[in-house]
Write a protein that holds these residues in place. Structure first.
Motif, PDB file in Angstrom:
ATOM      1  N   TYR A 158      -5.056 -11.888  -0.303  1.00  0.00           N
ATOM      2  CA  TYR A 158      -4.379 -11.670   0.974  1.00  0.00           C
ATOM      3  C   TYR A 158      -3.293 -10.638   0.697  1.00  0.00           C
ATOM      4  O   TYR A 158      -2.943 -10.379  -0.426  1.00  0.00           O
ATOM      5  N   ASN A 159      -2.748 -10.061   1.713  1.00  0.00           N
ATOM      6  CA  ASN A 159      -1.675  -9.091   1.511  1.00  0.00           C
ATOM      7  C   ASN A 159      -0.338  -9.816   1.622  1.00  0.00           C
ATOM      8  O   ASN A 159       0.123 -10.082   2.730  1.00  0.00           O
ATOM      9  N   PRO A 160       0.298 -10.159   0.497  1.00  0.00           N
ATOM     10  CA  PRO A 160       1.535 -10.928   0.563  1.00  0.00           C
ATOM     11  C   PRO A 160       2.660 -10.216   1.306  1.00  0.00           C
ATOM     12  O   PRO A 160       3.500 -10.861   1.917  1.00  0.00           O
ATOM     13  N   SER A 161       2.677  -8.885   1.288  1.00  0.00           N
ATOM     14  CA  SER A 161       3.732  -8.163   2.010  1.00  0.00           C
ATOM     15  C   SER A 161       3.639  -8.402   3.504  1.00  0.00           C
ATOM     16  O   SER A 161       4.645  -8.653   4.165  1.00  0.00           O
ATOM     17  N   ILE A 162       2.429  -8.337   4.034  1.00  0.00           N
ATOM     18  CA  ILE A 162       2.238  -8.570   5.469  1.00  0.00           C
ATOM     19  C   ILE A 162       2.546 -10.019   5.822  1.00  0.00           C
ATOM     20  O   ILE A 162       3.197 -10.300   6.834  1.00  0.00           O
ATOM     21  N   LEU A 163       2.087 -10.947   4.980  1.00  0.00           N
ATOM     22  CA  LEU A 163       2.366 -12.359   5.230  1.00  0.00           C
ATOM     23  C   LEU A 163       3.867 -12.628   5.217  1.00  0.00           C
ATOM     24  O   LEU A 163       4.391 -13.343   6.077  1.00  0.00           O
ATOM     25  N   GLY A 169       9.523 -15.859   3.021  1.00  0.00           N
ATOM     26  CA  GLY A 169       8.914 -14.608   3.461  1.00  0.00           C
ATOM     27  C   GLY A 169       9.415 -13.420   2.680  1.00  0.00           C
ATOM     28  O   GLY A 169       8.650 -12.516   2.321  1.00  0.00           O
ATOM     29  N   LEU A 170      10.707 -13.409   2.367  1.00  0.00           N
ATOM     30  CA  LEU A 170      11.286 -12.316   1.594  1.00  0.00           C
ATOM     31  C   LEU A 170      10.697 -12.258   0.187  1.00  0.00           C
ATOM     32  O   LEU A 170      10.394 -11.179  -0.326  1.00  0.00           O
ATOM     33  N   MET A 171      10.507 -13.429  -0.422  1.00  0.00           N
ATOM     34  CA  MET A 171       9.911 -13.462  -1.767  1.00  0.00           C
ATOM     35  C   MET A 171       8.486 -12.928  -1.745  1.00  0.00           C
ATOM     36  O   MET A 171       8.066 -12.233  -2.670  1.00  0.00           O
ATOM     37  N   LYS A 172       7.735 -13.222  -0.694  1.00  0.00           N
ATOM     38  CA  LYS A 172       6.373 -12.689  -0.586  1.00  0.00           C
ATOM     39  C   LYS A 172       6.423 -11.178  -0.336  1.00  0.00           C
ATOM     40  O   LYS A 172       5.613 -10.428  -0.868  1.00  0.00           O
ATOM     41  N   PHE A 173       7.365 -10.748   0.490  1.00  0.00           N
ATOM     42  CA  PHE A 173       7.469  -9.345   0.849  1.00  0.00           C
ATOM     43  C   PHE A 173       7.798  -8.469  -0.356  1.00  0.00           C
ATOM     44  O   PHE A 173       7.264  -7.376  -0.496  1.00  0.00           O
ATOM     45  N   ILE A 174       8.680  -8.958  -1.242  1.00  0.00           N
ATOM     46  CA  ILE A 174       9.055  -8.150  -2.403  1.00  0.00           C
ATOM     47  C   ILE A 174       8.197  -8.462  -3.630  1.00  0.00           C
ATOM     48  O   ILE A 174       8.467  -7.971  -4.718  1.00  0.00           O
ATOM     49  N   HIS A 175       7.174  -9.266  -3.448  1.00  0.00           N
ATOM     50  CA  HIS A 175       6.184  -9.568  -4.492  1.00  0.00           C
ATOM     51  C   HIS A 175       6.768 -10.217  -5.739  1.00  0.00           C
ATOM     52  O   HIS A 175       6.490  -9.779  -6.854  1.00  0.00           O
ATOM     53  N   LEU A 176       7.560 -11.257  -5.573  1.00  0.00           N
ATOM     54  CA  LEU A 176       7.984 -12.012  -6.757  1.00  0.00           C
ATOM     55  C   LEU A 176       6.754 -12.684  -7.338  1.00  0.00           C
ATOM     56  O   LEU A 176       6.000 -13.341  -6.616  1.00  0.00           O
ATOM     57  N   PRO A 177       6.514 -12.509  -8.639  1.00  0.00           N
ATOM     58  CA  PRO A 177       5.245 -12.964  -9.242  1.00  0.00           C
ATOM     59  C   PRO A 177       4.924 -14.431  -9.007  1.00  0.00           C
ATOM     60  O   PRO A 177       3.791 -14.776  -8.686  1.00  0.00           O
TER      61      PRO A 177
END
Length: 118
Positions: free
Chosen positions: A40-45, A23-31
């Motif tokens: 989808y909105n990766p930050s929200i996910l 979840g943290l990796m999605k939140f900080i947008h690691l490529p």
């Protein structure tokens, strides 16, 4: 009984760490972790994933965390199947969640003698 408790605590720690980091990796947008999630909105996910796993880790809120995580990963499985991809990515955490929940509180699956109607 002590071995079961140690196993439950170990699996809870492992499952929580894996899902929280995901979840943290999605939140900080690691490529490499958000590839395929552009629409989808990766930050929200990622935020949802982290909140749900924190709820799962806390004993008093474990049941609601379990339900929310199961719904989250079931949706991820459905998305993967719709795209024609493998459902192992969301399937492995789901299996860990179920095993951990069973070890921590088997009444989630089996029910308790108090709640059964005769």
């Amino acid at each position: 009984m002590k071995l079961k408790k140690i196993t439950a605590i170990s699996l809870t720690s492992l499952t929580t760490a894996i899902i929280f980091v995901s979840g943290l990796m999605k939140f900080i947008h690691l490529p490499w972790s958000v590839a395929g999630l552009e629409k989808y909105n990766p930050s929200i996910l990622g935020l949802m994933e982290m909140v749900f796993v924190i709820l799962f880790a806390i004993p008093k809120t474990m049941r609601i965390g379990f339900i929310l995580l199961c719904c989250y990963f079931a949706g991820a499985m459905a998305t993967e199947l719709a795209k024609g991809d493998s459902m192992l990515n969301p399937g492995i955490p789901m299996v860990l969640i179920w095993i951990t929940a069973f070890l921590r509180d088997s009444s989630i699956f089996l029910g308790s003698a108090k709640s059964e109607i005769a």
